[in-house]
Design a protein around this motif. Structure first.
Motif, PDB file in Angstrom:
ATOM      1  N   ALA A  22       0.880  -1.085   0.060  1.00 50.37           N
ATOM      2  CA  ALA A  22       0.161  -0.050  -0.128  1.00 50.37           C
ATOM      3  C   ALA A  22       0.764   1.431   0.131  1.00 50.37           C
ATOM      4  CB  ALA A  22      -0.958   0.072   1.260  1.00 50.37           C
ATOM      5  N   LEU A  23       1.922   1.413  -0.869  1.00 51.09           N
ATOM      6  CA  LEU A  23       2.713   2.465  -1.006  1.00 51.09           C
ATOM      7  C   LEU A  23       3.075   2.481  -2.468  1.00 51.09           C
ATOM      8  CD1 LEU A  23       5.478   2.028   2.132  1.00 51.09           C
ATOM      9  CD2 LEU A  23       3.627   3.929   2.031  1.00 51.09           C
ATOM     10  N   SER A  24       3.549   3.766  -3.033  1.00 50.12           N
ATOM     11  CA  SER A  24       3.958   3.987  -4.244  1.00 50.12           C
ATOM     12  C   SER A  24       5.334   3.535  -4.417  1.00 50.12           C
ATOM     13  CB  SER A  24       3.755   5.581  -4.748  1.00 50.12           C
ATOM     14  OG  SER A  24       4.795   6.196  -3.881  1.00 50.12           O
ATOM     15  N   SER A  25       5.919   3.233  -5.657  1.00 50.40           N
ATOM     16  CA  SER A  25       7.194   2.737  -5.746  1.00 50.40           C
ATOM     17  C   SER A  25       8.058   3.725  -5.228  1.00 50.40           C
ATOM     18  CB  SER A  25       7.404   2.120  -7.249  1.00 50.40           C
ATOM     19  OG  SER A  25       7.569   3.353  -8.043  1.00 50.40           O
ATOM     20  N   ARG A  26       7.717   5.082  -5.574  1.00 50.69           N
ATOM     21  CA  ARG A  26       8.393   6.030  -5.161  1.00 50.69           C
ATOM     22  C   ARG A  26       8.796   6.023  -3.476  1.00 50.69           C
ATOM     23  NH1 ARG A  26       7.715  11.273  -3.806  1.00 50.69           N
ATOM     24  NH2 ARG A  26       5.552  10.793  -4.198  1.00 50.69           N
ATOM     25  N   GLN A  27       7.806   5.787  -2.720  1.00 52.01           N
ATOM     26  CA  GLN A  27       7.956   5.653  -1.423  1.00 52.01           C
ATOM     27  C   GLN A  27       8.699   4.194  -1.216  1.00 52.01           C
ATOM     28  OE1 GLN A  27       3.491   6.035  -1.055  1.00 52.01           O
ATOM     29  NE2 GLN A  27       3.806   7.596   0.325  1.00 52.01           N
TER      30      GLN A  27
END
Ligand SMILES: Nc1ncnc2c1ncn2[C@@H]1O[C@H](COP(=O)(O)OP(=O)(O)OP(=O)(O)O)[C@@H](O)[C@H]1O
Ligand SMILES: [Mg+2]
Length: 354
Positions: A41-46
Motif C-alpha cells: 500500500a505504498l507507491s514505488s517512489r515511497q
C-alpha cells in the motif's frame, strides 16, 4: 531468437498478480512491480530504497537473502508476516539470487499473498452456497406459484356468483392475500431474464438510484456522491444494475432511519480476481452508511435469501442484488461495524477472455 522489447517486459511484470521485488546487495529495494505497490500500500517512489527489514517482520527473510546469494540456490518461505501496511498480512515468498554476468547483483523476491488465496476460495465457496440457497427457494416458489393462480381464479369466479356484500368481503380477502403471496413468490423466483447488455456509464446508474432513494427517504438522510469521473463505460444491463444497487442503497437508507449519511463512491481497480476470473480493470462501487451496522449474528448471512433483520423485510433484497451482479461477472461484498457499513460492488470493465 527475436528479442522482446523492454516495455513488454515491464507490462508483463505489471500484469502479474504476485509481487516481484528486487533488492540490491545492501538489502535495499531497487524495483517493485505494481502488485508490490498494492501489497505494501505504498507507491514505488515511497518503497524504493527501503531496507528489507522495514518491509518484512521476520528477520529470516534477510538471513535467507544472504543464504541464497552464498549458495546460488533459491529459498522458499511460508507464512511470512509483512511489517506494512499491517502485520496481519501473510505471504509466501521465494528468494532468488540475482546475477548479472556471473556477478551477484542482488536478490529477487517473488511474493504471493496467502490471505488473498484464502479469500478467493472462501468467496467461491460462499457464492456456491448462496446460489444453492437461491435454487432451493426458487424451487419452492415454483411449487407455490401454480396452485396460487388456481386459488385466485376460483375466488374470482365465486365472487361473481355471490350477491351478499358481506360474503364478497371474504372472496376479496382471498384475492388480495393471493396477490400479496404472488408478488412475494415472484421476488423469490428472482430475476428471470438474462441481462441485455450494452455500454453504459456506471454514474448514470448511481444517479438514478440516488434520485429514487432521495425521494423515498426522510429529509434527514443525506446522500453524498464521490465519483471518479474518468471511469470508462462498462458493459451491462442498466435496469438490472439499477435494481441491484437500489436494493443496497435502500437498505442503507432503512438502516440510518430518520437522519444519517449515505455515500456513493466509485473507483477503478486494477487486477481484481472475481471467482476464477482475473480482471485487468474493474469498477468498485461502495455504498457507505453511518447507521447502526449489521447485527453481528447476521453479518455472514445477509446475502442468503429470506435472511432479514427487519420486521417488515422479506430478506430478498441482497440475495437478488448478488445474483444480478454475478450475472454481470461481478461480486458484492460487505463489511460492517456500528457507524460504518460498506457494501462494495465489483464489476469487471473488461475481462481477459473478452
Ligand atoms: N446498510 C445496512 N445496515 C444495517 N443492516 C443492513 C444493511 N443492509 C442490510 N442489512 C441487514 O441485512 C438484512 C438483509 O437485507 P435484505 O435487503 O436482503 O433484506 P431486507 O431489507 O430485510 O428485505 P427486502 O430487501 O427483501 O425488503 C436486513 O434486514 C438488515 O438487517
Ligand atoms: Mg432490503
Amino acid at each position: 531468437m527475436q528479442s522482446i522489447p523492454a516495455t513488454l517486459h515491464q507490462r508483463i511484470l505489471d500484469h502479474l498478480a504476485d509481487a516481484v521485488l528486487l533488492f540490491g546487495l545492501d538489502h535495499k529495494l531497487r524495483y517493485t512491480n505494481i502488485a508490490g505497490e498494492m501489497l505494501f500500500a505504498l507507491s514505488s517512489r515511497q518503497l524504493l530504497g527501503l531496507h528489507v527489514h522495514e518491509l518484512f517482520s521476520d528477520g529470516a527473510v534477510e538471513r535467507d537473502m544472504g543464504g541464497a546469494l552464498q549458495s546460488g540456490a533459491s529459498i522458499t518461505q511460508h507464512n511470512v508476516e509483512l511489517r506494512r501496511p499491517k502485520p496481519a498480512v501473510t505471504v509466501n515468498l521465494t528468494i532468488v539470487p540475482f546475477f548479472d554476468h556471473d556477478r551477484a547483483d542482488g536478490v529477487l523476491l517473488y511474493v504471493q499473498q496467502v490471505d488473498r488465496q484464502l479469500r478467493i476460495s472462501m468467496e467461491e465457496q460462499l457464492l456456491a452456497q448462496q446460489n444453492a440457497a437461491r435454487m432451493v427457494l426458487r424451487g419452492l416458489a415454483h411449487e407455490v406459484k401454480n396452485p396460487l393462480g388456481g386459488l385466485r381464479g376460483a375466488a374470482q369466479l365465486l365472487e361473481r356468483e355471490l350477491h351478499d356484500a358481506e360474503l364478497k368481503e371474504y372472496t376479496r380477502i382471498i384475492m388480495e392475500e393471493s396477490d400479496r403471496l404472488q408478488s412475494l413468490v415472484d421476488r423469490m423466483l428472482g430475476p428471470n431474464k438474462p441481462p441485455r447488455k450494452s455500454p453504459l456509464n456506471i454514474h448514470k446508474v448511481l444517479e438514478r438510484v440516488r434520485q429514487l432513494v432521495q425521494v423515498e427517504a426522510p429529509s434527514g438522510v443525506v446522500i453524498q456522491r464521490d465519483y471518479d469521473p474518468s471511469i470508462p463505460d462498462l458493459y451491462g444491463d442498466a435496469d438490472q444494475l439499477i435494481q441491484a444497487i437500489l436494493n443496497i442503497v435502500r437498505n442503507a437508507a432503512q438502516a440510518v432511519g430518520e437522519r444519517g449519511h449515505i455515500t456513493l463512491r466509485s473507483r477503478i481497480h486494477r487486477q481484481v480476481t472475481i471467482g476464477h476470473q482475473r480482471n485487468r480493470l474493474a469498477v468498485k462501487v461502495d455504498v457507505i452508511d453511518d447507521g447502526p451496522g449489521i447485527p453481528p449474528e447476521l453479518l455472514n448471512q445477509v446475502f442468503y435469501p429470506m435472511v432479514t433483520g427487519r420486521a417488515e423485510g422479506t430478506g430478498l433484497g441482497l440475495s437478488i442484488a448478488q445474483s444480478l451482479i454475478n450475472r454481470h461477472g461481478g461480486l458484492v461484498e460487505c463489511s460492517s461495524e456500528p457507524g460504518r457499513t460498506v457494501f462494495s460492488v465489483f464489476l469487471p470493465l473488461e475481462s481477459e477472455h473478452e
